[in-house]
Design an enzyme around this catalytic site. Structure first.
Site, PDB file in Angstrom:
ATOM      1  N   ARG A   1       0.851  -1.188   0.000  1.00 26.57           N
ATOM      2  CA  ARG A   1       0.000   0.000   0.000  1.00 26.57           C
ATOM      3  C   ARG A   1       0.890   1.242   0.000  1.00 26.57           C
ATOM      4  O   ARG A   1       1.899   1.291   0.699  1.00 26.57           O
ATOM      5  CB  ARG A   1      -0.910   0.041   1.241  1.00 26.57           C
ATOM      6  CG  ARG A   1      -2.076  -0.933   1.198  1.00 26.57           C
ATOM      7  CD  ARG A   1      -3.102  -0.568   0.113  1.00 26.57           C
ATOM      8  NE  ARG A   1      -4.267  -1.439   0.112  1.00 26.57           N
ATOM      9  CZ  ARG A   1      -4.406  -2.546  -0.617  1.00 26.57           C
ATOM     10  NH1 ARG A   1      -3.442  -2.934  -1.430  1.00 26.57           N
ATOM     11  NH2 ARG A   1      -5.524  -3.253  -0.545  1.00 26.57           N
TER      12      ARG A   1
ATOM     13  N   GLU B   1      -4.363   7.204  -5.188  1.00 26.29           N
ATOM     14  CA  GLU B   1      -4.578   6.453  -6.429  1.00 26.29           C
ATOM     15  C   GLU B   1      -5.924   6.847  -7.035  1.00 26.29           C
ATOM     16  O   GLU B   1      -6.885   7.035  -6.281  1.00 26.29           O
ATOM     17  CB  GLU B   1      -4.560   4.947  -6.148  1.00 26.29           C
ATOM     18  CG  GLU B   1      -3.194   4.476  -5.662  1.00 26.29           C
ATOM     19  CD  GLU B   1      -3.147   2.975  -5.371  1.00 26.29           C
ATOM     20  OE1 GLU B   1      -4.158   2.276  -5.602  1.00 26.29           O
ATOM     21  OE2 GLU B   1      -2.105   2.509  -4.916  1.00 26.29           O
TER      22      GLU B   1
ATOM     23  N   HIS C   1      -1.445  -0.012  -9.868  1.00 23.66           N
ATOM     24  CA  HIS C   1      -2.007  -0.943  -8.873  1.00 23.66           C
ATOM     25  C   HIS C   1      -2.590  -2.190  -9.563  1.00 23.66           C
ATOM     26  O   HIS C   1      -3.801  -2.440  -9.534  1.00 23.66           O
ATOM     27  CB  HIS C   1      -3.069  -0.258  -8.009  1.00 23.66           C
ATOM     28  CG  HIS C   1      -3.361  -1.004  -6.737  1.00 23.66           C
ATOM     29  ND1 HIS C   1      -3.725  -0.375  -5.570  1.00 23.66           N
ATOM     30  CD2 HIS C   1      -3.352  -2.327  -6.437  1.00 23.66           C
ATOM     31  CE1 HIS C   1      -3.924  -1.279  -4.615  1.00 23.66           C
ATOM     32  NE2 HIS C   1      -3.706  -2.470  -5.128  1.00 23.66           N
TER      33      HIS C   1
HETATM   34  C1  DGY Z   1      -5.863  -6.278  -2.653  1.00 28.66           C
HETATM   35  O1  DGY Z   1      -6.523  -7.289  -2.858  1.00 28.66           O
HETATM   36  O2  DGY Z   1      -5.799  -5.762  -1.527  1.00 28.66           O
HETATM   37  C2  DGY Z   1      -5.166  -5.683  -3.813  1.00 28.66           C
HETATM   38  O3  DGY Z   1      -4.309  -4.659  -3.467  1.00 28.66           O
HETATM   39  C3  DGY Z   1      -6.168  -5.175  -4.811  1.00 28.66           C
HETATM   40  O4  DGY Z   1      -6.796  -4.058  -4.271  1.00 28.66           O
END
Ligand code: DGY
Length: 328
Positions: free
Chosen positions: A240, A269, A288
């Site tokens: 993240r 994002e 992402h």
């Molecule tokens: C998750 O599954 O947390 C991935 O980052 C996709 O958002």
């Protein structure tokens, strides 16, 4: 006895097959609040919603306060940083998520960033595309080896261990990992060693973050941490964005402390157009895409749907996140 039909709010596009499964048993409103013109429908559905399924939108205390009937939220993600965990715990709202099904795909993405940054793949592919390959490339465009380098993995859950398997068993890389507990991963015995964060940063050629975002990890990678890294090391974030202090990362890149960064995630994002990370010559930025393959996104949607239907039927879903856990 069939379950009584309930009100379900779908707040992100679902594959038709999964939407059909829900619609056969319940009354469905599809409204993605991030899409133009759909916010009002989302807001209007909250007061009666008993179940919700979706992703990529903060289900915070304000949203929960407008959903008094809610008993389950099923997130099409493994990460749960978009959810007001303490409030869900207080109200007894179940939170389902999608661990397991995206592990290998996300590790593939992270390893692609390891390869791309080390071997300068995007930069050199663009050189060819732009017609700049007019003579043999010189040392100024050489990359650095991946095989044999030490990789440090910060956070050693499913995804961290999957990255470690690729590194250790595929590329002969010694693995350091930073985690609260020693890993139970027999296949990595003799290949991976637990280390303090400081030791990991100081000894790794490539540092990869795979931690979940929580109050404990927000801003974890700052000026001190980048300063502890080996000169010329590479930094990869597939977890993240908010785990990293982006100004400190940029500073480390500009000072030359870090050779390169590979980023799949950002504090904001989509990445704002004016973010210096978008155009930095030594940043490989992805939108992402950790879990974004056809196969894995289908599997995530199917698991999230199954969990939602189980919860609405009064059964205990397999993939429930413990909102009362310490990390919450
Ligand atoms: C998750 O599954 O947390 C991935 O980052 C996709 O958002």
């Amino acid at each position: 006895m069939p379950t009584q039909r309930k009100q379900v709010l779908v707040f992100r596009e679902l594959p038709p097959a999964q939407l059909d499964r829900i619609a056969r048993a319940h009354d469905v409103t599809v409204a993605d609040p991030r899409q133009p013109g759909q916010r009002a429908a989302f807001d209007a559905a909250l007061p009666t919603a008993q179940g919700m399924i979706g992703a990529s939108f903060p289900i915070d205390e304000a949203v929960l306060a407008r959903a008094p009937q809610l008993s389950v939220v099923s997130s099409i993600s493994v990460g749960v940083d978009n959810y007001a965990l303490a409030e869900m715990h207080r109200r007894g709202i179940l939170l389902c998520h999608t661990p397991g099904v995206l592990t290998e795909t996300t590790a593939d993405t992270i390893f692609a960033l390891v390869m791309a940054t080390s071997r300068r793949l995007v930069e050199l592919a663009n050189l060819v595309r732009d017609g700049g390959w007019t003579r043999n490339i010189g040392e100024d465009l050489f990359g650095s080896d991946v095989h044999g380098k030490t990789i440090g993995i910060v956070g050693f859950g499913r995804i961290g261990q999957a990255v470690a398997r690729r590194a250790a068993l595929g590329f002969g890389m010694p693995v350091l990992y930073h985690a609260r507990r020693p890993a139970e991963a027999p296949e990595l015995d003799g290949h991976a060693r637990q280390a303090s964060l400081e030791q990991l940063l100081a000894e790794s050629d490539i540092v990869v973050v795979t931690l979940p975002l929580s109050d404990a990890t927000r801003g974890l990678m700052g000026a001190r941490e980048f300063g502890l890294m080996k000169p010329g090391a590479i930094f990869i974030n597939g977890a993240r964005g908010a785990i990293v202090q982006e100004a400190a990362l940029l500073d480390a890149l500009d000072r030359g402390t870090l050779k390169a960064a590979g980023l799949d995630v950002f504090a904001t994002e989509p990445l704002p157009f004016d973010s210096p990370l978008r155009t930095h010559p030594r940043v490989t930025a992805l939108p992402h895409i950790g879990s974004a393959t056809h196969e894995t996104r289908q599997a995530m949607a199917a698991l999230a749907t199954t969990s939602l239907l189980q919860a609405l039927a009064g059964e205990r879903p397999a993939a429930v996140y413990d909102t009362g856990s310490a990390s919450a």
